[in-house]
Design an enzyme around this catalytic site. Structure first.
Site, short mmCIF file in Angstrom:
data_model
loop_
_atom_site.label_atom_id
_atom_site.label_comp_id
_atom_site.label_asym_id
_atom_site.label_seq_id
_atom_site.Cartn_x
_atom_site.Cartn_y
_atom_site.Cartn_z
CD GLU A 35 -19.03 24.95 3.14
OE1 GLU A 35 -19.14 25.65 2.11
OE2 GLU A 35 -20.00 24.59 3.83
NE ARG A 90 -5.74 1.37 7.19
CZ ARG A 90 -5.05 2.15 8.01
NH1 ARG A 90 -4.23 1.60 8.88
NH2 ARG A 90 -5.19 3.45 7.98
CG HIS A 123 -5.47 -2.88 3.49
ND1 HIS A 123 -4.23 -3.09 4.06
CD2 HIS A 123 -6.35 -3.64 4.20
CE1 HIS A 123 -4.36 -3.91 5.08
NE2 HIS A 123 -5.62 -4.26 5.18
CE LYS A 183 0.32 -9.65 16.45
NZ LYS A 183 -0.88 -8.84 16.43
N GLY A 215 2.05 3.28 13.26
CA GLY A 215 3.40 2.73 13.43
C GLY A 215 3.43 1.57 14.40
C1 R5P Z 1 -2.51 -4.08 8.16
O1 R5P Z 1 -3.06 -5.10 7.75
C2 R5P Z 1 -1.67 -3.24 7.27
O2 R5P Z 1 -1.01 -3.98 6.28
C3 R5P Z 1 -0.67 -2.43 8.07
O3 R5P Z 1 0.18 -3.35 8.73
C4 R5P Z 1 -1.37 -1.57 9.09
O4 R5P Z 1 -2.38 -0.84 8.48
C5 R5P Z 1 -0.40 -0.62 9.75
O5 R5P Z 1 -1.07 0.15 10.68
P1 R5P Z 1 -0.34 0.72 11.95
O6 R5P Z 1 0.86 1.48 11.48
O7 R5P Z 1 -1.37 1.61 12.61
O8 R5P Z 1 0.02 -0.45 12.82
#
Ligand code: R5P
Length: 280
Positions: A35, A90, A123, A183, A215
């Site tokens: 806590e 997110r 975000h 992609k 990442g």
């Molecule tokens: C996704 O829409 C965000 O803009 C980032 O690309 C994402 O949150 C990055 O997350 P991670 O590093 O886990 O791929």
């Protein structure tokens, strides 16, 4: 008066150096059972208070609620909160029945004891609409773009389509070409990520994103750009969460990795303090 949230002490001090505000420290400790204890180390009665506190990791979100409560109880005249990294952003829409809309759930709690809310590179822009108080989303992209110039890039690139507006803003700041990665699914197992319009062969690129968490996105993007022949790939973001071994993974493929101090850590090469100061 500027209240230095325990998660953003250095950033708060940099802001106060610019604004000239009187600062108040917040004492905090964690009890053996996990806590949290919070105490304002100054008199805030009748003061217009700006509180800066980022919300990563989770503990800092709880501290924020508690500091807001302490400010109110101790007679602060007004409370403007600056949340440099607004976590849980997110989950800004519902995908399945029964889910919590976390970006909205925390907005509802934060606005109870605040007059104004500021954040940086939320975000999604629509998060400001979850607040019934005045809420503003600032952009660190111009700051990141100027810092990117130290890497001498030929292009700025967004790792996905969702970042197009951000990358445009950054590129405009330093008058550089920009692009985003698309992609393409080749078969059930293989996806290919390519820049849409530009040829990166022999070039230096900076990929900019709002968040680096695991990442995964950035590593994949950097790998593909190197496969396409990019000479140097640098990875920058506003919010460096670097969960688990993200930095190790990124460093294997990127020539450098940097972020702002919305979350204070070793990779915070550039400060958002001037941005916050200007807006306060
Ligand atoms: C996704 O829409 C965000 O803009 C980032 O690309 C994402 O949150 C990055 O997350 P991670 O590093 O886990 O791929």
């Amino acid at each position: 008066m500027l209240i230095k949230g325990p998660a953003s002490v250095e950033l708060s001090e940099k802001v106060a150096e610019i604004t000239g505000e009187y600062t108040v420290q917040v004492k905090t400790k964690v009890f053996p059972d996990g806590e949290i204890y919070v105490k304002l180390d100054g008199d805030v009665k009748g003061e217009e208070c700006n509180l800066i506190q980022t919300t990563y990791p989770n503990r800092h979100l709880l501290e924020l609620y508690m500091i807001q409560d302490a400010l109110k109880e101790n007679g602060a005249e007004s409370i403007d909160i600056v949340v440099p990294y607004y976590s849980y952003a997110r989950q800004d829409q519902l995908f399945e029945k029964g889910e919590a809309l976390s970006a909205r759930a925390f907005a509802k709690r934060l606005e109870i004891e605040a007059n104004k809310f500021y954040s940086i590179d939320l975000h999604s822009e629509k998060i400001v609409d979850f607040f019934r108080i005045d809420a503003e989303n600032l952009s660190a992209m111009p700051i990141l773009a100027r810092h990117s110039e130290t890497k001498d890039p030929d292009f700025l690139i967004s790792p996905d389509e969702g970042g197009i507006e951000r990358i445009k803003k950054a590129a405009r700041e330093i008058d550089l070409e920009w692009d985003y990665l698309v992609k393409k699914r080749l078969d059930a197992e293989t996806v290919k990520i390519k820049p849409k319009n530009i040829d990166v062969e022999g070039k230096s690129v900076v990929i900019l994103d709002d968040i680096i968490s695991t990442g995964g996105t950035m590593t994949e993007a950097a790998k593909q750009l190197k496969k396409e022949g990019a000479e140097e790939v640098h990875a920058g973001c506003t919010h460096g969460l670097f969960a688990e071994n993200a930095l190790d993974r990124l460093e294997k493929v990127c020539d450098s990795v940097f972020c702002t101090d919305t979350i204070e850590q070793e990779r915070s090469e550039v400060s958002v303090a001037p941005l916050i100061a200007e807006n306060l």
